[in-house]
Design an enzyme around this catalytic site. Sequence first.
Site, PDB file in Angstrom:
ATOM      1  N   ARG A  50       0.837  -1.201   0.000  1.00 21.92           N
ATOM      2  CA  ARG A  50       0.000   0.000   0.000  1.00 21.92           C
ATOM      3  C   ARG A  50       0.869   1.247   0.000  1.00 21.92           C
ATOM      4  O   ARG A  50       2.006   1.220   0.439  1.00 21.92           O
ATOM      5  CB  ARG A  50      -0.817   0.111   1.279  1.00 21.92           C
ATOM      6  CG  ARG A  50      -1.382  -1.141   1.774  1.00 21.92           C
ATOM      7  CD  ARG A  50      -1.986  -0.849   3.148  1.00 21.92           C
ATOM      8  NE  ARG A  50      -2.320  -2.107   3.794  1.00 21.92           N
ATOM      9  CZ  ARG A  50      -2.856  -2.183   5.004  1.00 21.92           C
ATOM     10  NH1 ARG A  50      -3.085  -1.084   5.701  1.00 21.92           N
ATOM     11  NH2 ARG A  50      -3.143  -3.351   5.511  1.00 21.92           N
ATOM     12  N   ASP A  52       0.169   5.286   1.520  1.00 21.05           N
ATOM     13  CA  ASP A  52      -0.803   6.037   2.323  1.00 21.05           C
ATOM     14  C   ASP A  52      -1.374   7.230   1.567  1.00 21.05           C
ATOM     15  O   ASP A  52      -0.857   7.627   0.522  1.00 21.05           O
ATOM     16  CB  ASP A  52      -0.117   6.519   3.604  1.00 21.05           C
ATOM     17  CG  ASP A  52       0.074   5.386   4.595  1.00 21.05           C
ATOM     18  OD1 ASP A  52      -0.922   4.710   4.913  1.00 21.05           O
ATOM     19  OD2 ASP A  52       1.219   5.172   5.028  1.00 21.05           O
ATOM     20  N   ARG A 197       8.711   7.197   6.266  1.00 19.83           N
ATOM     21  CA  ARG A 197       8.360   8.530   6.767  1.00 19.83           C
ATOM     22  C   ARG A 197       8.933   8.774   8.155  1.00 19.83           C
ATOM     23  O   ARG A 197       9.345   9.891   8.476  1.00 19.83           O
ATOM     24  CB  ARG A 197       6.839   8.717   6.758  1.00 19.83           C
ATOM     25  CG  ARG A 197       6.319   8.937   5.346  1.00 19.83           C
ATOM     26  CD  ARG A 197       4.818   8.776   5.258  1.00 19.83           C
ATOM     27  NE  ARG A 197       4.115   9.729   6.120  1.00 19.83           N
ATOM     28  CZ  ARG A 197       2.810   9.663   6.369  1.00 19.83           C
ATOM     29  NH1 ARG A 197       2.065   8.706   5.826  1.00 19.83           N
ATOM     30  NH2 ARG A 197       2.242  10.557   7.150  1.00 19.83           N
TER      31      ARG A 197
END
Lengths: 251, 251
Positions: A50, A52, A197
């Site tokens: 995935r 975000d 991140r």
Amino acid sequence: MARYKAVVSYDGSSYGGWQKQLNTTSIQEVIEQALAKMHKHDVAIVASGRTDAGVHAIAQVFHFDSEMKIQEKHWIKALNSLLPKDIRIQSVKQVTEAFHARFDAIGKRYDYLISNDILNPFKENYMAKDAHKLDVAYMQECATVLIGTHDFTSFTSNKIDPRKPRVKTITRLEVLQEKDHVHMIFEGNGFLRYMVRMLSQTLIEAGKHRITKADIKKMLEAKDKHACRYKAVPQGLYLVRVDYADDEEQN
Amino acid sequence: MARYKAVVSYDGSSYGGWQKQLNTTSIQEVIEQALAKMHKHDVAIVASGRTDAGVHAIAQVFHFDSEMKIQEKHWIKALNSLLPKDIRIQSVKQVTEAFHARFDAIGKRYDYLISNDILNPFKENYMAKDAHKLDVAYMQECATVLIGTHDFTSFTSNKIDPRKPRVKTITRLEVLQEKDHVHMIFEGNGFLRYMVRMLSQTLIEAGKHRITKADIKKMLEAKDKHACRYKAVPQGLYLVRVDYADDEEQN
């Protein structure tokens, strides 16, 4: 029936992320709708992983199965004519039935961009912004602590499945000063949820001399999900590449 | 009461253009709302000129009058905190009461960008896209026809006010091949409505060898509003600079 491997580039600004979910439009859902229109029935797609909400992709990879016999350039044309302009299929290739976009991925590259130019309205959705001049040489020195094989429990979401392995290998972590931004390159065999991140913001904090290389080492060694409270904004993050064994070329 | 000259940068993607109008959000309206919030009364702003829906600005100039006594850096902070992130005030300077953003402008620069990379989703709102490889050297040669003082009636909107002069001087028109796009630079003492976009598409058509330098000369000399049927898309256009007499610096 044949299996296809597709490479897609997307501007994540307007989406709630890759994965289908309630109350927001996902990239997966939009691509599945385009495939359903072509096939006159539902077609599920499986991505390498995935991304975000707000995160971009230069080359995300997904697979799907289809009974349609179409040449590659026509797959690209047909899908792109049904997709919004911020999602562009780059390639569609037939692969063996055994191919799996997630399980077969052996490596990924993510890039993170930080602009110093906080009054520039064109970078709003495409880079993190920071008014501080970052000490890029020190960030690069701190990055050496993170390169290699480590348990990255300290740099992932609290909600992580406790049964999943949290040992990952970072093979490349470069911090570059570009003309008008700082550019970080992460390559590794895989990344945990929020890992890029969290590592990015940790290095940014080091670049502002708010934390030291020793602090980062301590955070990593703590293997504690509360050890790192930093997470960089999504708009600076790009999934640049997904690697597979015996890949000859990759967009 | 004092007059202020402000420089603003905006991503025009989400707006119906500079000028206030019904049924769409304009950049002017959004800035006037921010000023009204600060002043607790309406404050009108006057720009150097309009930009159309989807057109961007690196440095548009406007003026306004205010009774507030604020330092420049506080004007910038206060306004930007009230404005959406795609509109960023770059500077606010007190000027003489006689200053007028439109009437005093003595020159402007517009840039036009065309990408060959049609599958890139990140350029969608920021460049024109063209699958053709453009002949940049020929475009530059054709541009020589347009440089200088001419009646540009052939390269403006049909709806132009017949009483307004249509003689303008283009002092610079460069066509550059950049790494991943073609970059055109227009400098002149002023531009008519749609003029830069019509000239841009005319040069793009020449870059595809669909029209010749002689055709462009004929179009220009026709001084006929039906002579040019080309107009480039707005998202490739940037208002880069507005010049005023005795300007020491310009953002």
